[in-house]
Design a protein around this motif. Structure first.
Motif, PDB file in Angstrom:
ATOM      1  N   TYR C  84       0.827  -1.195   0.000  1.00 18.68           N
ATOM      2  CA  TYR C  84       0.000   0.000   0.000  1.00 18.68           C
ATOM      3  C   TYR C  84       0.868   1.254   0.000  1.00 18.68           C
ATOM      4  CZ  TYR C  84      -4.358  -2.493   0.746  1.00 18.68           C
ATOM      5  OH  TYR C  84      -5.456  -3.288   0.581  1.00 18.68           O
ATOM      6  N   THR C  86       0.300   3.538   2.082  1.00 17.38           N
ATOM      7  CA  THR C  86       0.129   4.086   3.427  1.00 17.38           C
ATOM      8  C   THR C  86       0.678   3.126   4.467  1.00 17.38           C
ATOM      9  OG1 THR C  86      -1.961   2.975   3.841  1.00 17.38           O
ATOM     10  CG2 THR C  86      -2.083   5.085   2.720  1.00 17.38           C
ATOM     11  N   LYS C  88      -0.001   0.841   7.595  1.00 14.64           N
ATOM     12  CA  LYS C  88      -1.166  -0.011   7.826  1.00 14.64           C
ATOM     13  C   LYS C  88      -1.018  -0.679   9.184  1.00 14.64           C
ATOM     14  CE  LYS C  88      -1.643  -4.098   5.634  1.00 14.64           C
ATOM     15  NZ  LYS C  88      -2.083  -5.200   4.742  1.00 14.64           N
ATOM     16  N   SER C  90      -2.893  -3.802  11.209  1.00 17.64           N
ATOM     17  CA  SER C  90      -3.883  -4.861  11.033  1.00 17.64           C
ATOM     18  C   SER C  90      -4.132  -5.554  12.367  1.00 17.64           C
ATOM     19  CB  SER C  90      -3.390  -5.909  10.030  1.00 17.64           C
ATOM     20  OG  SER C  90      -2.893  -5.309   8.866  1.00 17.64           O
ATOM     21  N   THR C 190       2.568  -2.522   9.354  1.00 23.29           N
ATOM     22  CA  THR C 190       3.161  -2.667   8.029  1.00 23.29           C
ATOM     23  C   THR C 190       3.507  -1.296   7.463  1.00 23.29           C
ATOM     24  OG1 THR C 190       1.604  -4.490   7.734  1.00 23.29           O
ATOM     25  CG2 THR C 190       2.885  -3.831   5.812  1.00 23.29           C
ATOM     26  N   PRO C 192       4.560   1.493   4.527  1.00 20.15           N
ATOM     27  CA  PRO C 192       4.128   1.665   3.141  1.00 20.15           C
ATOM     28  C   PRO C 192       5.151   1.035   2.197  1.00 20.15           C
ATOM     29  CG  PRO C 192       4.904   3.738   4.051  1.00 20.15           C
ATOM     30  CD  PRO C 192       4.827   2.774   5.180  1.00 20.15           C
ATOM     31  N   ALA C 210      -8.038  -3.947   9.022  1.00 20.03           N
ATOM     32  CA  ALA C 210      -6.856  -3.103   8.907  1.00 20.03           C
ATOM     33  C   ALA C 210      -7.249  -1.656   8.712  1.00 20.03           C
ATOM     34  CB  ALA C 210      -5.986  -3.558   7.740  1.00 20.03           C
ATOM     35  N   PHE C 212      -5.762   2.120   7.395  1.00 18.88           N
ATOM     36  CA  PHE C 212      -4.756   2.715   6.530  1.00 18.88           C
ATOM     37  C   PHE C 212      -4.714   4.204   6.850  1.00 18.88           C
ATOM     38  CE2 PHE C 212      -6.862  -0.804   4.539  1.00 18.88           C
ATOM     39  CZ  PHE C 212      -5.832  -1.587   4.043  1.00 18.88           C
ATOM     40  N   ASP C 213      -3.553   4.697   7.215  1.00 20.82           N
ATOM     41  CA  ASP C 213      -3.461   6.101   7.610  1.00 20.82           C
ATOM     42  C   ASP C 213      -3.178   6.968   6.379  1.00 20.82           C
ATOM     43  OD1 ASP C 213      -3.195   8.485   8.835  1.00 20.82           O
ATOM     44  OD2 ASP C 213      -1.634   7.895  10.226  1.00 20.82           O
ATOM     45  N   ASN C 219       2.169   8.406   3.708  1.00 19.55           N
ATOM     46  CA  ASN C 219       1.482   8.378   2.428  1.00 19.55           C
ATOM     47  C   ASN C 219       1.857   9.630   1.657  1.00 19.55           C
ATOM     48  OD1 ASN C 219      -0.254   8.260   0.263  1.00 19.55           O
ATOM     49  ND2 ASN C 219      -2.021   8.993   1.432  1.00 19.55           N
ATOM     50  N   PRO C 225      -6.541   5.208  -0.455  1.00 18.58           N
ATOM     51  CA  PRO C 225      -5.756   3.988  -0.274  1.00 18.58           C
ATOM     52  C   PRO C 225      -5.541   3.343  -1.638  1.00 18.58           C
ATOM     53  CG  PRO C 225      -8.049   3.557   0.250  1.00 18.58           C
ATOM     54  CD  PRO C 225      -7.959   5.019  -0.115  1.00 18.58           C
TER      55      PRO C 225
END
Lengths: 507, 507, 507
Positions: C84, C86, C88, C90, C190, C192, C210, C212-213, C219, C225
């Motif tokens: 991704y 971003t 993450k 999870s 995780t 990016p 999860a 995603f920021d 990001n 995302p």
């Protein structure tokens, strides 16, 4: 005819659309061709004071990414605890009072000492400070390492002894987090989400100005300042926010169901109802009737270093010394700590994260200046920060030049006005009243200034050939430009300076 | 009929409104279905060179949050000091010259030594480096700890001796901040608000390309690059900014009232007027007539480590060794420092905050590559950065794949072109000329690359079962995919690769 | 008539324009007068599972700057590697399985030991863990410092022995990066750009949620995302992105020319074609036929500390111990590690950057709660973070109050629902089923909670006089508010609480 009008409307629509589209795709809120000295746009009146708010959507404040407010708290006025979604840096412009912050999870380190005030609840007076000091000293003698446990013991006893406490309602004692005396010149850093209250224990109004950093990561909401009230209310609503003009703003506890509040605080439903129903006329600054007997340390006389140390030493040596006792206040009005000091001209003090480490997290710093008539702050720019300048006394002539070389501000600013000076914009100030005093808030924990003239200026750092070729002047003239001014920040400016409308282009 | 048209107009308006509203609420500037090799869109001509500017509002640069410019400085051309609202990373693509930065508050550590040049002001030549070196050595011998005071003494004496200086205008000496020799391959980090100048002391044009990080916190204005000129001007205006096309851009000193400048620099009003009136024809790169005799250290021969150490040691041991002497330049063209080196294929050098600590603050890093015909940089993506790739020599075939699996670029890029490669987008490069050289700027102080093939690639890290099931191939085929390529970054690519229009979907 | 209609349309246009203009200039996505319990809005079906996606453009998620997804992986389902743009975080909500991440440049530290499985490729079963463990133990005995070189040796031999390997296709061995066993309660960080895969080796579905920021610096693309697939595909397209609804999404390798892939991986063109042509029906979660024999460590029995240490010790002592072996997983379901634990009420565990240092870079943290019927989490607010709350089991009554004091949420949330709680908004939760379990993701590496009631609450930190004056109650009543509740986070709530529609103003 109708068709024509219709077509016109259509075309206009298209024009508007593309205009809007372009404006939207390429935001350029710092394309500032003119600055203004700003005054508050909204006033929220309360029982014992008022809050004056600058419109944070004015172009120059939008560019700087900050919001600004002034709190005027009358004698015996209590600004009820509130917190913000942003980092905040406050400056006490006038008066003195008490300030408390509540840091989550930290211990209640301020306690009444039962030895000194048996059955004297509600009778403390201004002289109570002396007693408090003795009490503290005694705490210190008990041994620093034990205070934490001691405190919890007290707390437990209190809680369990509630029934008893209710019987002897005049003889309970209190404990709470740190309360600080504040006075003119104090600069106070506040983290987002941390509740803060002020009380004016003097005779004059207590005036506090504050900047809110909307653009930093500390604010995780949108770019609007959002006060969250823990008590009190704002009957006029959050008038500076779109769509909030209609609704009065209440404290957040009033938003929960009364049953929730009763269960959470283990109080009866009647009291919960009472708490939730704010007195609509009082606002967020209420007048304290009778004594305000929060425990407080003695007033700082000329800030003796020893007492300061002692006071800090008395707070315990446990975990709470780290976050819980982090210093958040510094006085910028003491010339003996000035960074630039010239008896004939004035002084300048700065406050950055080296002085006050919490500023590193808040991404803010401050500068306090006080200059005499005709003293000039040499032209300079902020390398890595936006600044907002608030005048606390007197007036000055100020010129600001933008990236295009246009003079975007040329005028007087006077007490109570605010001027935004974006990153890179060059500014010169000259006192035109007997004394000009101001405070600058900057959106960087270590804001750097570059000066255009003087011993540490940019021209001094350039080789003569660069100055000479750059300005199209001789080496000898360049040498005068470089070396004539020996001063660093302040100089004497004699005679009036021609003043006019801002020039948008050199002509 | 009119009503119909009117209604139509009304409906269209509504459509536009909702379209605009949606576009505004959900910005998606990285929804890139096609990339292009970008060329400059604006050229600002000056007396002795030109500045070529890429449109930072092109979708792919908007997505990357950067701006890009190329400075072409002719022989004897002086790029006058200017600063930006952003962090900047520059790369010397061609030629050699001098570079100076003025860091606010740092001492003027470069001084003419009076012993060696009595009455010789303005007569230095290229051989002066030798003397400068000797002078510096002597400084060193004076004792390192004393240099600071020594410098101030000189300064004071100068200032007070101004009258005398004016009499013997041919015999003054100068002092200024550090001046560095720069040459092809040098990568230069510049903080926002720090003024920088360049001088071409060679015979060929000096070509410098630079990236400006608009999206980082270092830029506190809007997302536009804003040069602030300290001297010179830009008669064509800031053409890349909306609403600035009309006005010529002047240096910021010209924006103040002449009286202010006269008082600040303690010069007469005539000279102030002269300085403020820029020669409109010259622009920001002027031609130096006669000698350019700024004090400079000797040219780095093959960067001997000892001399480097010595030179640094000679700068004093005081406070100025920290911020004031922070290294900002590193050469990326020396294959002996390459991070990947294969004689038959080429080399790749990276520059991140471990090499140049100032990059940590600037949130930028760089990569230099030089590969031979048919060498291929294995497919890879940037994990935590956007990148812009500028070709300094030759040409290459490049394919870029976006998050949708679409090939958004498939073509040649050649000298002078720029290609934006957003975070996560996969890219492969293959030299199609005898040599392909490029520089990549990345918006992270420690940009990480992930490769799709090779010994350190992502497929090597995956278990065989994942590769096999993921691609729907046998374990034996998966084993070939994983283990066949032993190289890490560069490989040999034989034969032409079919090339066509970007595919937006697999068909 | 037509003119009137036309004028009306014109005026309306103007109104729209100004409305649009204002909305655009003053974004206020956190002006939330009502929150909702959110359900997924898009479902992407795959062969062996599905991915459920929350609309990240819903106002409350836009305000929080995050995106949210739920992965349901059926037994023997393999979520193919993807990365991704971003950071993450999870959380394994149900089931257990395997997880692998590929960190660029790190060594393949998991290897089959040839001694234990001669000619047994493809025949591993669930019991293989035991062998893997023995193999690892042996590795350890070989000497830690040698592992790196040892691994490379293996690797080289493999590559060179490819021909041989192809002959005996049943007898090869594999090596790859770390594979971890995951189970309910595991929280996985995780970065990016880092590819990650999951495999369900159990009998039940493996459910992972999860966050995603989108709003953090990690990001660098726009606020959407963007999954990048390394294998597999998404035939339904990136339906949550505007303009991507039409195109199926393919893995990024399919976007390159087949010749490029063949040359990069040194495979024949047929295999390249095969790899590039994704099976459109399978999606990104495929069913593994036969054994999934990736090397893995033995399952953690109750997470014995010793084994954990031992396992880490076995990974070598070289460079790869730093970034390559950074811990990214922590289990939040073990009550013995709970931060708040009350047998009768429940427990709460937090995970921040002190527990898992990588979170410092990702700007994320998590909280896991599990409470019994009628237990109440005392009213609180997040000081420096936005939060999203996902219910993993049971249901609760929740009230949320915004900055205006309005109750913006008042209702039940139940398993599988998501609730956004922006910075500063006050929230109270009360379990209404036998057990209520949830996980909260917060957009700060060290999110701070402030409570409104209890021993560490804000009212406890305030002086009695402030509480009394703030709420308009007597000192005795204030004392009850302050001291009655002795608990810190959890309390028992008896009896039903009246529940209704959210109130937007106190009435």
């Amino acid at each position: 005819m109708a068709r024509v009008s219709s077509l016109l409307s259509f075309c206009f629509t298209l024009f508007i659309f593309f205009h809007g589209y372009t404006a939207q795709k390429f935001p350029n809120e710092c394309q500032l061709d003119q600055l203004n000295a700003l005054e508050p746009t909204h006033v929220l009146k309360s029982e014992a004071g008022r809050i004056e708010i600058w419109d944070h959507q004015a172009p120059q404040l939008r560019c700087s990414g900050v919001s600004f407010a002034r709190y005027i708290i009358e004698a015996k006025g209590l600004y009820l605890p509130a917190f913000y979604n942003t980092a905040k840096l406050s400056f006490v412009a006038k008066g003195h009072g008490l300030m408390g912050r509540v840091i989550p999870g930290c211990a209640e380190t301020y306690q009444d000492s039962p030895l000194f005030q048996p059955g004297r609840g509600g009778q403390y007076d201004e002289g109570q400070g002396q007693e408090g000091r003795q009490g503290q000293g005694q705490e210190g003698r008990h041994g620093q390492g034990q205070e934490g446990r001691h405190g919890q013991g007290q707390e437990g006893r209190h809680g369990q002894g509630q029934e008893q406490g209710q019987r002897q309602s005049q003889s309970f004692r209190d404990m709470h987090q740190k309360v600080e005396q504040i006075r003119t010149g104090d600069t106070i850093a506040t983290s987002p989400g941390v509740a803060q209250w002020f009380y004016n224990d003097g005779q004059q109004p207590l005036v506090i100005v504050a900047v809110f950093d909307l653009a930093s990561d500390q604010n995780q909401l949108d770019r609007n300042p959002r006060p969250f009230y823990l008590a009190g209310n704002n009957p006029e609503g959050q008038v500076w926010l779109q769509g909030r003009e209609q609704n009065p703003q209440n404290h957040i506890i009033s938003g929960f169901a009364p049953e929730i509040i009763a269960q959470a605080w283990k109080i009866d439903l009647d009291l919960a109802h009472k708490i939730q129903k704010p007195n609509e006329k009082h606002g967020n600054i209420v007048r304290v009737e009778g004594q305000f007997s929060a425990i407080r340390p003695p007033l700082r006389g000329q800030r003796p270093q020893e007492e300061d140390e002692e006071r800090r030493g008395g707070e315990g040596n446990g975990l709470e010394e780290t976050i819980c006792s982090a210093r958040v206040t510094e006085n910028l009005d003491d010339p003996s700590n000035a960074d630039v000091y010239k008896p004939q001209l004035g002084y300048i003090s700065t406050l950055n994260s080296y002085d006050l480490p919490i500023l590193r997290f808040l991404r803010l710093s401050a500068l306090r200046g006080s200059i005499r008539q005709n003293a000039m702050v040499l032209p300079q720019w902020n390398a890595n920060a936006n600044a907002v300048l608030y005048v606390t006394e007197g007036e000055a002539q100020v010129q600001v030049v933008n990236d295009n070389g246009d003079r975007v501000f040329d005028g007087q600013i006077s007490q109570g006005q605010l001027l935004s000076i974006p990153q890179g914009f060059a500014v010169v100030k000259r006192a035109t009243s007997q004394r000009f005093e101001w405070v600058e808030f900057k959106t960087n924990a270590n804001a750097q200034i570059n000066t255009l003239a003087g011993r540490t200026s940019v021209v001094r750092g350039l080789p003569l050939e660069v100055v000479s070729n750059g300005f199209g002047i001789s080496l000898e003239e360049a040498r005068r430009v470089k070396f004539n001014t020996l001063e660093t920040t302040l100089t004497h400016s004699s005679g009036p300076i021609s003043q006019g409308r801002p020039r948008v282009a050199y002509a």
